[in-house]
Design a protein around this motif. Structure first.
Motif, PDB file in Angstrom:
ATOM      1  N   LYS A  87       0.835  -1.200   0.000  1.00  0.00           N
ATOM      2  CA  LYS A  87       0.000   0.000   0.000  1.00  0.00           C
ATOM      3  C   LYS A  87       0.877   1.261   0.000  1.00  0.00           C
ATOM      4  O   LYS A  87       0.741   2.136   0.848  1.00  0.00           O
ATOM      5  N   THR A  88       1.751   1.312  -0.988  1.00  0.00           N
ATOM      6  CA  THR A  88       2.616   2.476  -1.157  1.00  0.00           C
ATOM      7  C   THR A  88       2.698   2.838  -2.632  1.00  0.00           C
ATOM      8  O   THR A  88       2.427   2.014  -3.511  1.00  0.00           O
ATOM      9  N   ILE A  89       3.085   4.087  -2.882  1.00  0.00           N
ATOM     10  CA  ILE A  89       3.442   4.510  -4.230  1.00  0.00           C
ATOM     11  C   ILE A  89       4.840   5.110  -4.182  1.00  0.00           C
ATOM     12  O   ILE A  89       5.267   5.635  -3.147  1.00  0.00           O
ATOM     13  N   LEU A  90       5.542   5.012  -5.298  1.00  0.00           N
ATOM     14  CA  LEU A  90       6.866   5.621  -5.415  1.00  0.00           C
ATOM     15  C   LEU A  90       6.714   6.883  -6.253  1.00  0.00           C
ATOM     16  O   LEU A  90       6.233   6.834  -7.388  1.00  0.00           O
ATOM     17  N   VAL A  91       7.108   8.019  -5.681  1.00  0.00           N
ATOM     18  CA  VAL A  91       6.915   9.323  -6.323  1.00  0.00           C
ATOM     19  C   VAL A  91       8.260   9.968  -6.611  1.00  0.00           C
ATOM     20  O   VAL A  91       9.127  10.044  -5.734  1.00  0.00           O
ATOM     21  N   LYS A  92       8.418  10.467  -7.831  1.00  0.00           N
ATOM     22  CA  LYS A  92       9.636  11.170  -8.223  1.00  0.00           C
ATOM     23  C   LYS A  92       9.362  12.666  -8.309  1.00  0.00           C
ATOM     24  O   LYS A  92       8.475  13.101  -9.058  1.00  0.00           O
ATOM     25  N   ASP A  93      10.118  13.451  -7.553  1.00  0.00           N
ATOM     26  CA  ASP A  93      10.026  14.908  -7.610  1.00  0.00           C
ATOM     27  C   ASP A  93      10.751  15.365  -8.880  1.00  0.00           C
ATOM     28  O   ASP A  93      11.956  15.202  -9.009  1.00  0.00           O
TER      29      ASP A  93
END
Length: 446
Positions: A87-93
């Motif tokens: 239950k996670t997402i990987l986010v790129k700034d």
């Protein structure tokens, strides 16, 4: 409880707002790779035309306004991965190229759709544009002063709306459509009215032509088709869109029609606690009795709102679509709903057509004109299955009346009994909807 939303336009922010209203204690974070949020993409052609003076007018609500509501919107942040089990997402700034992991209890995927860009020679030349967002529109506007000839590839909603945008700037316009007709979601006789109108206005309409390549050194200079070559200082690609579903697919979420994310009518995906809405999904079609991929802003907003309600604990079901659409191209209005004849045949409906010439308003009132209306009726039951309208100002919005009849499974007799408004500036004494119903009844009896 934490809701994470991927996408910050129609569906995503409709869902976030509804969920927050229903469950104020819900923590909500919205991530988008774009700089602008909550903008009306359907207004982009009119911004390019300069009927709308500023792109700010296209933005319904700002990040600051959502923050006051308790919704955190993070822009320029690309979601690269969904991990359903964790239950996670990987986010790129996108500003500093850093990654972070974000937890969620519920997730809504509202990643929208992207314009189709076929792998043709020269497709990456400068001055070949799509019309998806505000930066796209700004690039097109910047190029207009350097443009005399523009080629629009695609004769659907966006392509034809861009005709109007460029016509206002006095450009030489060519529309190239691979299909035998413009507007593939209406019948050829109705589409022919549009083509003739454009030709009368000096627009070069090339139906039944397939683009093979784009030519030029750095910037596009011409478009080559299987039938000829057209000079172009600018090209607009408007051949359709495809759902942004790869992120969901990589997470093991099932896809459906045309690779859109498959959901049930509660907007739930195949993975628990993950929802999807908007142009990345299909929608249940009441007449198909199956899912259909017809991405429209109205549907995206409705699906988003319903998903938000269900995420907050509701139990609502999406009622479905019937493909209602409307547009304006120069002096013509076009409306369609339900089935066209091709769809009716594919669904093996036993039907007949009624085609009539209709007035937009009273014949003696200034601004009156003639249009064309087609009604598609089921033979056995008399149920209204579809409608198409093409004509001058005031014609197309009547499609909503017919859409309501189809949605409620009304017959032509039901339609003929409607108490519709009349005054000379708005309608003839017999509204075109009533006229069509009565002609269809007479034809039914025969």
């Amino acid at each position: 409880m934490k809701l994470v939303v991927i996408g910050a336009v129609a569906a995503g922010l409709s869902a976030a707002s509804k969920a927050k209203r229903e469950k104020p204690e819900l923590e909500i974070e919205v991530y988008t790779s774009e700089e602008h949020i909550s903008y009306g993409a359907c207004g982009l052609p009119y911004y390019i035309e300069e009927k709308i003076g500023s792109s700010e007018k296209l933005i319904a609500r700002t990040k600051e306004e959502f923050k006051k509501q308790g919704i955190k919107v993070v822009t320029k942040s690309l979601v690269e991965q969904i991990n359903p089990e964790e239950k996670t997402i990987l986010v790129k700034d996108l500003d500093n190229d850093e990654n972070k992991t974000v937890n969620f209890d519920s997730l809504l995927i509202a990643t929208g759709a992207s314009p189709i860009m076929p792998p043709l020679d020269g497709i990456n030349l400068d001055n070949i544009f799509t019309v998806k967002n505000i930066p796209d529109a700004d690039k097109i506007k910047k190029q207009i002063p350097n443009t005399k000839k523009v080629v629009i590839v695609g004769g659907g909603y966006i392509g034809l709306e861009m005709v109007e945008a460029f016509y206002a700037h006095g450009l030489d316009i060519t529309v190239i459509e691979m299909a035998p007709q413009l507007m593939g979601n209406i019948d050829s006789d109705m589409a022919g009215v549009i083509a003739e109108h454009l030709k009368e206005k000096g627009v070069n309409v090339c139906s039944g032509e397939k683009v093979e390549s784009f030519q030029g050194e750095k910037a596009v200079e011409s478009v080559k088709t299987d039938k000829g070559t057209y000079h172009a200082d600018m090209v607009i690609m408007a051949i359709g869109v495809s759902p942004n579903s790869q992120l969901a697919k990589n997470a093991g979420i099932k896809l459906g029609v045309k690779n859109s994310i498959k959901t049930n009518r509660k907007m739930e995906t195949s993975v628990k606690d993950i929802y999807a809405a908007g142009d990345c999904t299909a929608a249940y079609h009441l007449l198909y009795e199956d899912d259909a991929y017809i991405p429209l802003g109205t549907t995206a907003n409705k699906q988003g709102r319903l998903a938000g309600e269900n995420i907050a604990g509701g139990n609502s079901h999406f009622q479905g679509i019937i493909g209602t659409g409307i547009m304006k191209v120069l002096d013509l209005e076009v409306g369609r709903t339900g089935l066209n004849t091709r769809e009716a045949k594919q669904l093996e409906k036993d039907f007949y057509e009624t085609v009539i010439t209709i007035p937009n308003i009273a014949g003696y009132y200034p601004g009156h004109g003639k249009g064309k209306m087609k009604l598609i009726v089921e033979k056995g039951s008399g149920k209204v299955l579809g409608c198409q309208l093409v004509g001058p100002k005031g014609i197309a919005k009547r499609i909503d009346t017919v859409a309501a009849c189809i949605h409620n499974e009304n017959t032509i007799w039901d339609m003929a009994k409607l108490d519709l408004a009349y005054a000379p500036p708005f309608s003839p004494v017999w509204d075109p909807v009533l006229m069509a119903a009565n002609v269809a009844i007479n034809k039914f009896k025969k």
